[in-house]
Scaffold this motif. Sequence first.
Motif, short mmCIF file in Angstrom:
data_model
loop_
_atom_site.label_atom_id
_atom_site.label_comp_id
_atom_site.label_asym_id
_atom_site.label_seq_id
_atom_site.Cartn_x
_atom_site.Cartn_y
_atom_site.Cartn_z
N ALA A 43 50.39 26.80 38.14
CA ALA A 43 50.35 26.21 39.49
C ALA A 43 48.97 26.40 40.11
O ALA A 43 48.44 25.47 40.75
N VAL A 44 48.37 27.58 39.94
CA VAL A 44 47.03 27.84 40.49
C VAL A 44 46.04 26.83 39.93
O VAL A 44 45.23 26.26 40.67
N ALA A 45 46.10 26.60 38.63
CA ALA A 45 45.15 25.68 38.00
C ALA A 45 45.52 24.22 38.21
O ALA A 45 44.66 23.40 38.51
N GLY A 46 46.81 23.90 38.05
CA GLY A 46 47.23 22.49 38.09
C GLY A 46 47.36 21.91 39.48
O GLY A 46 47.02 20.74 39.70
N VAL A 47 47.82 22.70 40.42
CA VAL A 47 48.07 22.19 41.77
C VAL A 47 46.92 22.54 42.72
O VAL A 47 46.43 21.69 43.46
N PHE A 48 46.50 23.81 42.67
CA PHE A 48 45.51 24.30 43.64
C PHE A 48 44.07 24.20 43.13
O PHE A 48 43.14 24.36 43.92
N HIS A 49 43.90 23.97 41.83
CA HIS A 49 42.57 23.87 41.21
C HIS A 49 41.67 25.03 41.61
O HIS A 49 40.49 24.85 41.90
N SER A 50 42.24 26.24 41.60
CA SER A 50 41.45 27.41 41.98
C SER A 50 41.54 28.53 40.94
O SER A 50 41.42 29.71 41.28
N SER A 51 41.72 28.16 39.68
CA SER A 51 41.81 29.15 38.62
C SER A 51 40.46 29.80 38.37
O SER A 51 39.42 29.14 38.38
N THR A 52 40.49 31.10 38.13
CA THR A 52 39.27 31.82 37.78
C THR A 52 39.05 31.81 36.27
O THR A 52 38.03 32.31 35.79
N LYS A 53 39.96 31.20 35.52
CA LYS A 53 39.87 31.19 34.06
C LYS A 53 39.07 30.01 33.53
O LYS A 53 38.72 29.99 32.35
N THR A 54 38.80 29.02 34.37
CA THR A 54 38.04 27.85 33.93
C THR A 54 36.89 27.61 34.90
O THR A 54 36.91 28.05 36.05
N GLU A 55 35.90 26.89 34.42
CA GLU A 55 34.73 26.60 35.27
C GLU A 55 35.08 25.70 36.44
O GLU A 55 34.56 25.86 37.54
N THR A 56 35.96 24.73 36.19
CA THR A 56 36.33 23.78 37.24
C THR A 56 37.47 24.27 38.12
O THR A 56 37.72 23.71 39.17
N GLY A 57 38.18 25.31 37.65
CA GLY A 57 39.33 25.80 38.39
C GLY A 57 40.60 25.02 38.09
O GLY A 57 41.66 25.34 38.59
N ALA A 58 40.49 23.99 37.26
CA ALA A 58 41.63 23.14 36.95
C ALA A 58 42.30 23.58 35.64
O ALA A 58 41.84 24.49 34.96
N LEU A 59 43.36 22.89 35.29
CA LEU A 59 44.07 23.17 34.05
C LEU A 59 43.16 22.92 32.85
O LEU A 59 42.42 21.95 32.82
N GLU A 60 43.26 23.80 31.88
CA GLU A 60 42.51 23.64 30.64
C GLU A 60 43.39 24.22 29.54
O GLU A 60 43.81 25.38 29.62
N SER A 61 43.65 23.45 28.50
CA SER A 61 44.58 23.90 27.46
C SER A 61 44.10 25.16 26.77
O SER A 61 44.89 26.03 26.42
N LYS A 62 42.79 25.30 26.59
CA LYS A 62 42.25 26.50 25.93
C LYS A 62 42.58 27.76 26.74
O LYS A 62 42.96 28.78 26.17
#
Length: 139
Positions: A43-62
Amino acid sequence: MKNILCTTIGVTGSLTASLFGGWDTSIATLILFMAIDFFSGLAVAGVFHSSTKTETGALESKAGWKGLCRKSMTLFFVLIAHRLDLSIGTTYIRDTVVIGFMANELISIVENAGLMGIPLPAVLTKAIDILNQKSVPMK
């Protein structure tokens, strides 16, 4: 066919549960926390685009696969701890490992809630910051 399927699932589930020292409240809680953490991370990555795990903050399969691999490794540690308990005739190593990983998952869930914009008490965010500073950095 239905009986064969139910029997296969039952035997597989029983064998798996016995490998981890049985299906009890602690292992059920750990798996529940792991699921909540994983889906709140989605949800953090897909809805809020604020993930700390990716550069863009969006969903990334890796990043998702890395998370699932980490969760699998967590379960391997529980399995190892149970085998250690059996080897030396104790019952507390597995419980200690499970409690430690439950605490880690709970911290991650709280962090995800913060990334979603849910207001968190200052004492809680400070405690998480302290724990993160003392932990080994993950890549």
